[in-house]
Motif scaffolding. Structure first.
Motif, PDB file in Angstrom:
ATOM      1  N   ARG A  14      41.253  34.622  30.878  1.00 58.52           N
ATOM      2  CA  ARG A  14      42.421  34.766  31.745  1.00 58.52           C
ATOM      3  C   ARG A  14      43.631  34.021  31.178  1.00 58.52           C
ATOM      4  NH1 ARG A  14      41.093  33.478  37.787  1.00 58.52           N
ATOM      5  NH2 ARG A  14      42.964  34.760  38.121  1.00 58.52           N
ATOM      6  N   SER A  15      43.375  32.910  30.501  1.00 59.09           N
ATOM      7  CA  SER A  15      44.466  32.178  29.845  1.00 59.09           C
ATOM      8  C   SER A  15      45.062  33.009  28.713  1.00 59.09           C
ATOM      9  CB  SER A  15      43.945  30.847  29.304  1.00 59.09           C
ATOM     10  OG  SER A  15      43.427  30.045  30.346  1.00 59.09           O
ATOM     11  N   ALA A  16      44.207  33.611  27.906  1.00 62.13           N
ATOM     12  CA  ALA A  16      44.687  34.480  26.825  1.00 62.13           C
ATOM     13  C   ALA A  16      45.467  35.661  27.397  1.00 62.13           C
ATOM     14  CB  ALA A  16      43.513  34.961  25.979  1.00 62.13           C
ATOM     15  N   ALA A  17      45.014  36.173  28.536  1.00 60.50           N
ATOM     16  CA  ALA A  17      45.701  37.308  29.161  1.00 60.50           C
ATOM     17  C   ALA A  17      47.161  36.978  29.477  1.00 60.50           C
ATOM     18  CB  ALA A  17      44.971  37.714  30.442  1.00 60.50           C
ATOM     19  N   LEU A  18      47.412  35.750  29.900  1.00 60.92           N
ATOM     20  CA  LEU A  18      48.795  35.353  30.208  1.00 60.92           C
ATOM     21  C   LEU A  18      49.683  35.427  28.972  1.00 60.92           C
ATOM     22  CD1 LEU A  18      48.129  32.279  32.531  1.00 60.92           C
ATOM     23  CD2 LEU A  18      48.787  34.599  33.207  1.00 60.92           C
ATOM     24  N   ASN A  19      49.094  35.174  27.805  1.00 57.07           N
ATOM     25  CA  ASN A  19      49.868  35.239  26.562  1.00 57.07           C
ATOM     26  C   ASN A  19      50.104  36.671  26.113  1.00 57.07           C
ATOM     27  OD1 ASN A  19      50.377  32.371  25.399  1.00 57.07           O
ATOM     28  ND2 ASN A  19      48.325  32.301  26.248  1.00 57.07           N
ATOM     29  N   VAL A  20      49.300  37.592  26.619  1.00 54.83           N
ATOM     30  CA  VAL A  20      49.600  39.015  26.431  1.00 54.83           C
ATOM     31  C   VAL A  20      50.725  39.424  27.382  1.00 54.83           C
ATOM     32  CG1 VAL A  20      48.704  41.373  26.614  1.00 54.83           C
ATOM     33  CG2 VAL A  20      47.254  39.552  25.664  1.00 54.83           C
ATOM     34  N   TYR A  21      50.560  39.057  28.650  1.00 52.38           N
ATOM     35  CA  TYR A  21      51.529  39.475  29.661  1.00 52.38           C
ATOM     36  C   TYR A  21      52.937  38.941  29.391  1.00 52.38           C
ATOM     37  CZ  TYR A  21      47.850  41.311  32.733  1.00 52.38           C
ATOM     38  OH  TYR A  21      46.823  42.042  33.279  1.00 52.38           O
ATOM     39  N   ILE A  22      53.053  37.776  28.769  1.00 51.10           N
ATOM     40  CA  ILE A  22      54.394  37.216  28.541  1.00 51.10           C
ATOM     41  C   ILE A  22      55.148  37.965  27.435  1.00 51.10           C
ATOM     42  CG2 ILE A  22      53.794  35.478  26.781  1.00 51.10           C
ATOM     43  CD1 ILE A  22      55.652  33.537  28.284  1.00 51.10           C
ATOM     44  N   ARG A  39      51.117  50.358  26.698  1.00 45.61           N
ATOM     45  CA  ARG A  39      50.118  51.000  27.561  1.00 45.61           C
ATOM     46  C   ARG A  39      48.707  50.715  27.074  1.00 45.61           C
ATOM     47  NH1 ARG A  39      46.566  54.504  27.671  1.00 45.61           N
ATOM     48  NH2 ARG A  39      46.918  54.989  25.481  1.00 45.61           N
ATOM     49  N   ALA A  40      48.480  50.853  25.774  1.00 50.04           N
ATOM     50  CA  ALA A  40      47.134  50.657  25.224  1.00 50.04           C
ATOM     51  C   ALA A  40      46.673  49.212  25.406  1.00 50.04           C
ATOM     52  CB  ALA A  40      47.120  51.039  23.747  1.00 50.04           C
ATOM     53  N   LEU A  99      43.401  45.164  28.262  1.00 50.28           N
ATOM     54  CA  LEU A  99      43.324  43.845  28.878  1.00 50.28           C
ATOM     55  C   LEU A  99      42.842  43.941  30.320  1.00 50.28           C
ATOM     56  CD1 LEU A  99      43.814  40.809  28.763  1.00 50.28           C
ATOM     57  CD2 LEU A  99      46.180  41.256  29.451  1.00 50.28           C
ATOM     58  N   GLU A 100      43.375  44.866  31.069  1.00 50.16           N
ATOM     59  CA  GLU A 100      43.006  44.958  32.477  1.00 50.16           C
ATOM     60  C   GLU A 100      41.556  45.391  32.649  1.00 50.16           C
ATOM     61  OE1 GLU A 100      46.168  47.210  34.296  1.00 50.16           O
ATOM     62  OE2 GLU A 100      47.554  45.498  34.162  1.00 50.16           O
ATOM     63  N   ALA A 101      41.057  46.183  31.701  1.00 49.49           N
ATOM     64  CA  ALA A 101      39.631  46.543  31.733  1.00 49.49           C
ATOM     65  C   ALA A 101      38.763  45.311  31.486  1.00 49.49           C
ATOM     66  CB  ALA A 101      39.339  47.623  30.694  1.00 49.49           C
ATOM     67  N   LEU A 102      39.166  44.480  30.532  1.00 45.90           N
ATOM     68  CA  LEU A 102      38.431  43.243  30.258  1.00 45.90           C
ATOM     69  C   LEU A 102      38.427  42.313  31.470  1.00 45.90           C
ATOM     70  CD1 LEU A 102      39.685  42.379  26.650  1.00 45.90           C
ATOM     71  CD2 LEU A 102      37.378  43.092  27.274  1.00 45.90           C
ATOM     72  N   LEU A 103      39.591  42.167  32.096  1.00 42.62           N
ATOM     73  CA  LEU A 103      39.699  41.279  33.247  1.00 42.62           C
ATOM     74  C   LEU A 103      38.820  41.745  34.402  1.00 42.62           C
ATOM     75  CD1 LEU A 103      43.550  40.641  33.168  1.00 42.62           C
ATOM     76  CD2 LEU A 103      41.777  38.894  32.876  1.00 42.62           C
ATOM     77  N   ALA A 104      38.831  43.038  34.665  1.00 45.76           N
ATOM     78  CA  ALA A 104      38.031  43.572  35.766  1.00 45.76           C
ATOM     79  C   ALA A 104      36.539  43.432  35.480  1.00 45.76           C
ATOM     80  CB  ALA A 104      38.397  45.038  36.004  1.00 45.76           C
ATOM     81  N   GLN A 105      36.151  43.801  34.275  1.00 47.36           N
ATOM     82  CA  GLN A 105      34.744  43.741  33.883  1.00 47.36           C
ATOM     83  C   GLN A 105      34.221  42.306  33.910  1.00 47.36           C
ATOM     84  OE1 GLN A 105      34.185  45.203  29.842  1.00 47.36           O
ATOM     85  NE2 GLN A 105      32.726  43.567  29.456  1.00 47.36           N
ATOM     86  N   CYS A 106      35.024  41.383  33.410  1.00 48.97           N
ATOM     87  CA  CYS A 106      34.553  40.008  33.256  1.00 48.97           C
ATOM     88  C   CYS A 106      34.609  39.215  34.550  1.00 48.97           C
ATOM     89  CB  CYS A 106      35.323  39.317  32.144  1.00 48.97           C
ATOM     90  SG  CYS A 106      34.912  39.991  30.524  1.00 48.97           S
ATOM     91  N   ALA A 107      35.455  39.616  35.484  1.00 46.30           N
ATOM     92  CA  ALA A 107      35.438  38.965  36.792  1.00 46.30           C
ATOM     93  C   ALA A 107      34.080  39.176  37.444  1.00 46.30           C
ATOM     94  CB  ALA A 107      36.554  39.523  37.670  1.00 46.30           C
ATOM     95  N   ILE A 108      33.556  40.380  37.308  1.00 50.58           N
ATOM     96  CA  ILE A 108      32.233  40.691  37.869  1.00 50.58           C
ATOM     97  C   ILE A 108      31.141  39.988  37.081  1.00 50.58           C
ATOM     98  CG2 ILE A 108      30.575  42.545  38.313  1.00 50.58           C
ATOM     99  CD1 ILE A 108      33.047  44.410  38.671  1.00 50.58           C
ATOM    100  N   GLY A 109      31.211  40.086  35.750  1.00 48.23           N
ATOM    101  CA  GLY A 109      30.173  39.480  34.908  1.00 48.23           C
ATOM    102  C   GLY A 109      30.108  37.977  35.061  1.00 48.23           C
ATOM    103  N   SER A 110      31.270  37.342  35.165  1.00 49.06           N
ATOM    104  CA  SER A 110      31.303  35.900  35.318  1.00 49.06           C
ATOM    105  C   SER A 110      30.680  35.469  36.644  1.00 49.06           C
ATOM    106  CB  SER A 110      32.750  35.403  35.231  1.00 49.06           C
ATOM    107  OG  SER A 110      32.832  34.016  35.454  1.00 49.06           O
TER     108      SER A 110
END
Length: 208
Positions: free
Chosen positions: A159-167, A179-180, A185-196
């Motif tokens: 999630r920390s790395a994601a912020l550096n993408v979003y900025i 778009r790509a 990124l959003e697929a990773l975030l959704a998948q990993c929220a569940i996995g974590s």
């Protein structure tokens, strides 16, 4: 190399007024730590009594965790280099139209690199989360809490790395690139929220 510095020196640099190392490097460090914890759980399970049946998957997980640890460790420096390249692009001259064009192209290229580096970090952290999910049900109970720490650290790093993408992506003018990367990124975030959460629940269940 930042990775070769004593931890106290790294933390002092992180706390300084210098722009690097920053959050991207910190995310990579946390990700590498999470992979190291997975390795520890594997090593302290392999060869233990009553765990002979899980030795093969644990050895496989250990190999994968060590490869991820090396990748994430390298990303500590990658983030610094990407930021410095972006700053260098912004410093390019803009006296003439040709200068402005070259500067604009350099900035866009550097922004893409500064997006792909943390996205790669997020992807590696997702792999650590998946590894934690695999070992949590079968790791030695005496170190299973460390599998929980691993997955929580990996999720925080992702999630920390994601912020550096979003900025960076709002400044990128290539809509297909944006778009790509956003979709990935959003697929990773959704998948990993569940996995974590699943892995954390598994660990807590085994500790109870």
């Amino acid at each position: 190399m930042i990775a070769d510095q004593p931890i106290r020196h790294f933390l002092d640099e992180l706390a300084s007024a210098a722009p690097t190392p920053g959050g991207g490097s910190a995310a990579a460090v946390i990700g590498a730590m999470s992979a190291a914890l997975v390795s520890m759980v594997c090593r302290l399970t392999i060869g233990k009594k009553d765990h002979e049946g899980v030795e093969a998957p644990m050895r496989l997980a250990l190999d994968e965790a060590e490869a991820l640890r090396q990748r994430l460790t390298a990303m500590i420096e990658d983030d610094v280099q990407a930021f410095e390249a972006l700053m260098a692009a912004y410093r390019q001259p803009r006296a003439t139209d040709e200068d402005k064009l070259a500067r604009g192209l350099a900035i866009q290229q550097a922004l893409k690199q500064a997006t792909d580096v943390p996205l790669a970090c997020a992807s590696a952290c997702a792999e650590v989360i998946a590894l934690s999910q695999r070992i949590a049900p079968i790791g030695h109970r005496g170190v299973i809490s460390d599998a929980g720490v691993a997955v929580l650290a990996a999720h925080a790093a992702l999630r920390s790395a994601a912020l550096n993408v979003y900025i960076n992506i709002p400044s990128i003018k290539d809509p297909e690139f944006v778009r790509a990367r956003r979709t990935r990124l959003e697929a990773l975030l959704a998948q990993c929220a569940i996995g974590s959460q699943t892995t954390y629940d598994t660990v807590v269940g085994r500790l109870g």
